[in-house]
Design an enzyme around this catalytic site. Structure first.
Site, mmCIF file in Angstrom:
data_model
loop_
_atom_site.group_PDB
_atom_site.id
_atom_site.type_symbol
_atom_site.label_atom_id
_atom_site.label_comp_id
_atom_site.label_asym_id
_atom_site.label_seq_id
_atom_site.Cartn_x
_atom_site.Cartn_y
_atom_site.Cartn_z
ATOM 1 N N SER A 15 44.687 55.982 36.228
ATOM 2 C CA SER A 15 45.210 54.638 36.491
ATOM 3 C C SER A 15 44.600 53.620 35.535
ATOM 4 O O SER A 15 43.512 53.833 34.986
ATOM 5 C CB SER A 15 44.860 54.253 37.941
ATOM 6 O OG SER A 15 45.253 52.922 38.236
ATOM 7 N N TYR A 160 29.729 44.777 44.045
ATOM 8 C CA TYR A 160 30.332 45.076 42.740
ATOM 9 C C TYR A 160 29.508 44.460 41.611
ATOM 10 O O TYR A 160 29.208 45.117 40.606
ATOM 11 C CB TYR A 160 31.759 44.518 42.742
ATOM 12 C CG TYR A 160 32.576 44.816 41.517
ATOM 13 C CD1 TYR A 160 33.102 46.084 41.295
ATOM 14 C CD2 TYR A 160 32.860 43.818 40.588
ATOM 15 C CE1 TYR A 160 33.877 46.357 40.180
ATOM 16 C CE2 TYR A 160 33.632 44.074 39.471
ATOM 17 C CZ TYR A 160 34.138 45.341 39.265
ATOM 18 O OH TYR A 160 34.903 45.598 38.155
ATOM 19 N N LYS A 164 27.582 46.491 38.660
ATOM 20 C CA LYS A 164 27.949 46.302 37.255
ATOM 21 C C LYS A 164 26.770 45.743 36.462
ATOM 22 O O LYS A 164 26.596 46.066 35.281
ATOM 23 C CB LYS A 164 29.185 45.406 37.145
ATOM 24 C CG LYS A 164 30.457 46.036 37.739
ATOM 25 C CD LYS A 164 30.859 47.326 37.036
ATOM 26 C CE LYS A 164 32.239 47.805 37.455
ATOM 27 N NZ LYS A 164 32.642 49.063 36.792
ATOM 28 N N PHE A 193 41.867 41.820 33.926
ATOM 29 C CA PHE A 193 43.107 42.273 33.314
ATOM 30 C C PHE A 193 43.955 42.955 34.375
ATOM 31 O O PHE A 193 43.448 43.408 35.400
ATOM 32 C CB PHE A 193 42.859 43.194 32.104
ATOM 33 C CG PHE A 193 41.955 44.356 32.383
ATOM 34 C CD1 PHE A 193 40.595 44.263 32.152
ATOM 35 C CD2 PHE A 193 42.465 45.556 32.881
ATOM 36 C CE1 PHE A 193 39.754 45.345 32.420
ATOM 37 C CE2 PHE A 193 41.641 46.634 33.134
ATOM 38 C CZ PHE A 193 40.277 46.520 32.913
#
Ligand code: NAD
Length: 251
Positions: A15, A160, A164, A193
């Site tokens: 994906s 998250y 990261k 994005f």
């Protein structure tokens, strides 16, 4: 790095960013092992793309499953490229609306997938690459995926953003660690994005994410988003944040 003829592993390759990367590598002449969850579209994606692609169902947290993917890559030839894209978000507030503390389970799960999973994939791929004969001084390259959230996460992104940031933190150490083995390590930290599972989410937090990532922001309520479109150059599409609902951002 000579892509043509090389074998690559692309995690999260069923994906979004991973799929676009797998297609680009194929176009450049690589053979690709797509690693993704059993529940993903990976088998169909691989079947559509022919002999140069194999799908290995694996959870990036699982040592045996990831090792099986590395073994599958080695069966195609020396593994020289890793592009690690697998990851996911999970919205979490420190204290919820009812005053309850945020879920430790969700925090642990998101950090484990995004950070521990990265370490697991990198260590197993690097051990394979270390056995390669150097070509032009290179045994391999690993490209990891962080996020703009590593540097400035938004409310709701605490697991998250933590994970990261951890990926960013490990990058220079990994690069130094593996330099003596002629394996390069680098990390990308994209802004927002548009991918199948990451449709553009609006809100002023979205605007600030886009602003930090260098995207154009107009009047605080519009932004440009990068569209991943396999086989085409990235293009930019303007999105009207004011029309969408408010939700915590993943990226
Ligand atoms: N889309 C964005 O705006 C954005 C921005 C910055 C960073 N990123 C990062 O880019 C990477 C790719 O994101 P995307 O938007 O293409 O997402 P996506 O959801 O389209 O693709 C991610 C893939 O990872 C797989 N995956 C999730 N957990 C996994 C696990 N435990 N084991 C194996 N595979 C697993 C999913 O099945 C999926 O196919 C992620 O690391 C994400 O955090 C995305």
């Amino acid at each position: 790095m000579q892509v043509d003829g090389s074998v690559a592993i692309v995690t999260g390759g069923a994906s979004g960013l991973g799929l676009a990367t797998a297609d680009r590598l194929l176009k450049e002449g690589a053979r690709v092992v797509i690693v993704d969850l059993p529940s993903s579209n990976g088998a169909a994606v691989a079947a559509e793309r022919g002999d140069a692609v194999r799908f290995v169902a694996a959870d990036v947290r699982d040592p045996d499953e990831v090792q099986a993917a590395v073994d599958a890559a080695e069966a195609m030839g020396p593994l020289r490229i890793l592009v690690h894209c697998a990851g996911r978000g999970g919205a979490l507030r420190l204290v919820d609306r009812e005053g309850n503390p945020g879920s430790l389970e969700l925090y642990t799960e998101v950090v484990t997938i995004n950070l521990i999973g990265t370490f697991n994939v990198l260590r197993l791929a690097a051990a394979s690459m270390a056995k390669n004969e150097p070509i032009d001084g290179d045994r391999g390259v690993a490209i990891l995926t962080a996020s703009v959230a590593a540097f400035e996460g938004q409310i709701g992104q605490i697991p998250y953003a933590s994970a990261k940031a951890g990926v960013v933190g490990l990058t220079v150490v990994a690069a130094r660690d593996l330099a003596g083995k002629n394996i390069r390590v680098c990390t990308i930290a994209p802004g927002t994005f548009n991918t199948p599972s990451s449709r553009c989410r609006s809100s002023t937090t979205g605007c600030s994410t886009a602003r930090q990532s260098g995207s154009t922001v107009r009047s605080g309520c519009r932004r440009d988003e990068r569209v991943i479109d396999p086989g085409r150059r990235p293009r930019f599409r303007r999105h009207d944040n004011a029309r969408s609902s408010r939700s915590p951002q993943r990226d």
